[in-house]
Design an enzyme around this catalytic site. Structure first.
Site, mmCIF file in Angstrom:
data_model
loop_
_atom_site.group_PDB
_atom_site.id
_atom_site.type_symbol
_atom_site.label_atom_id
_atom_site.label_comp_id
_atom_site.label_asym_id
_atom_site.label_seq_id
_atom_site.Cartn_x
_atom_site.Cartn_y
_atom_site.Cartn_z
ATOM 1 N N ARG A 83 -9.261 -0.571 4.304
ATOM 2 C CA ARG A 83 -9.045 -0.285 2.882
ATOM 3 C C ARG A 83 -9.810 -1.233 1.963
ATOM 4 N NH1 ARG A 83 -4.880 3.153 0.881
ATOM 5 N NH2 ARG A 83 -3.579 4.017 2.546
ATOM 6 N N THR A 131 0.833 -1.208 0.000
ATOM 7 C CA THR A 131 0.000 0.000 0.000
ATOM 8 C C THR A 131 0.862 1.250 0.000
ATOM 9 O OG1 THR A 131 -1.711 -1.158 1.253
ATOM 10 C CG2 THR A 131 -1.812 1.235 1.235
ATOM 11 N N THR A 132 1.894 1.268 0.862
ATOM 12 C CA THR A 132 2.770 2.435 0.979
ATOM 13 C C THR A 132 3.545 2.673 -0.310
ATOM 14 O OG1 THR A 132 2.986 1.853 3.311
ATOM 15 C CG2 THR A 132 4.485 3.519 2.472
ATOM 16 N N ILE A 177 5.407 -4.642 9.955
ATOM 17 C CA ILE A 177 5.620 -4.180 8.584
ATOM 18 C C ILE A 177 5.232 -2.711 8.610
ATOM 19 C CG2 ILE A 177 4.923 -4.419 6.175
ATOM 20 C CD1 ILE A 177 4.597 -7.417 6.673
ATOM 21 N N TYR A 230 -12.962 -4.370 -2.867
ATOM 22 C CA TYR A 230 -14.161 -4.033 -3.651
ATOM 23 C C TYR A 230 -15.106 -5.218 -3.826
ATOM 24 C CZ TYR A 230 -17.343 -1.829 -6.913
ATOM 25 O OH TYR A 230 -18.468 -1.322 -7.489
ATOM 26 N N LYS A 275 0.016 -9.997 8.119
ATOM 27 C CA LYS A 275 0.190 -8.601 8.505
ATOM 28 C C LYS A 275 -1.175 -8.133 8.983
ATOM 29 C CE LYS A 275 1.168 -3.950 6.797
ATOM 30 N NZ LYS A 275 1.469 -3.097 5.616
ATOM 31 N N TYR A 283 -2.506 -10.234 4.260
ATOM 32 C CA TYR A 283 -2.538 -8.833 4.671
ATOM 33 C C TYR A 283 -3.982 -8.461 4.959
ATOM 34 C CZ TYR A 283 -1.723 -3.724 4.289
ATOM 35 O OH TYR A 283 -1.660 -2.371 4.512
#
Length: 299
Positions: A140, A46-47, A206, A109, A164, A135
């Site tokens: 999100r 994501t980052t 993380i 989604y 994570k 994850y």
């Protein structure tokens, strides 16, 4: 055996002023992270703005990182997708590049059921031989991986080895630890909850914070693992004001702003992300100064 123990950096993707991936800058940042004690590199998460990288950019960033790190510390590639076949493709390609594992975000989604999550993660994991870290970030993706689902995957899919956990729900994390056992590695996905997660048997974090404070983030985990719980806790608490400002706007807007303030010249964000509000930048800079984050080139 864990892929890594300690602080893995969820590394940003530097861009040129025209918006292309800046590979020379990425190499510079990788060397900085390794020199400052980071325990693993997580590329294209994501980052790293993976959602706005093309498939070609995504895979080239993974290949480049694996080549430059060259086995000095583990490299984990973000290869998740809301399309199972796309995630298989990205994961298989990443495996060819020699990464040490993949990070698979919950499908976004689509809002899969728990049955759908089991089928999705199982199919991807069975398509590769390297370890898989799940994850879980419902904020999100809109979907939470239930502890019971993680336990099923941990016990029935050999190379699904950890998670994570970015739910922020300590009770859920405790349940995961109970159901999955010590052979399933739990990493904090939230920089403000590293010590609480370690106390439940977690293996590390993380981290977004690691982009600008790699040594300190490493030390939070290392101190705890070495039995210095008090020192670990003190460092965690001292970092909280900075962590708060690193998430005052959606990640990775603040951390990229922070790196540019520190002289890294990591470039702009990809739309639809926008530059950080000026007032928030001032607050972030003040928090960085208070924590003692050093500019590029300072010892």
């Amino acid at each position: 055996m864990s892929i890594f123990t300690g602080a893995g950096v969820a590394i940003i993707t530097p861009m040129t002023e025209t918006g292309a991936v800046n590979y020379p800058k990425l190499e510079e940042i990788l060397e900085y992270q390794i020199a400052n004690g980071t325990d693993a590199i997580i590329i294209c998460g994501t980052t790293g703005e993976s959602s706005t990288l093309s498939h070609e950019e995504h895979l080239e960033a993974i290949r480049f990182t694996a080549e430059k790190v060259a086995g000095r510390i583990p490299v984990i590639a973000g290869t998740g997708s809301n399309c199972t076949e796309t995630a298989i493709y990205l994961s298989q390609e990443a495996e060819k590049y020699g990464v040490d594992g993949v990070l698979l975000v919950t499908p976004y989604y689509n809002k899969a059921t728990q049955k759908g999550l089991i089928a999705h993660f199982t199919k991807i994991a069975n398509s590769i031989k390297i370890p898989v870290i799940l994850y879980n970030i419902q904020s999100r993706t809109g979907v939470n991986i239930a502890p019971e689902t993680m336990a099923y995957l941990a016990k029935n899919v050999e190379n699904i080895v950890g998670v994570k956990e970015a739910s922020g729900n300590i009770s859920q994390i405790a349940k995961i630890a109970e159901l999955c056992g010590e052979s399933f590695d739990i990493y904090s996905g939230n920089d403000d909850q590293v010590v609480p997660l370690l106390s439940l048997g977690g293996k590390g974090v993380i981290s977004v914070l690691s982009n600008i404070a790699p040594k300190e983030t490493h030390d939070i985990v290392a101190k705890f693992m070495d039995g210095d719980v008090k020192g670990s806790r003190e460092l965690q608490l001292r970092a909280l004001p900075l962590i708060e400002k690193l998430f005052c706007e959606v990640n990775p807007i603040p951390v990229k702003a922070a790196m540019n303030m520190l002289g890294w010249e990591v470039g702009p964000l990809r739309m639809p992300l926008s530059e950080m509000e000026e007032e928030h930048q001032k607050e972030l800079k003040a928090a960085m100064d208070a924590f003692g984050v050093k500019a590029k080139g300072e010892n």
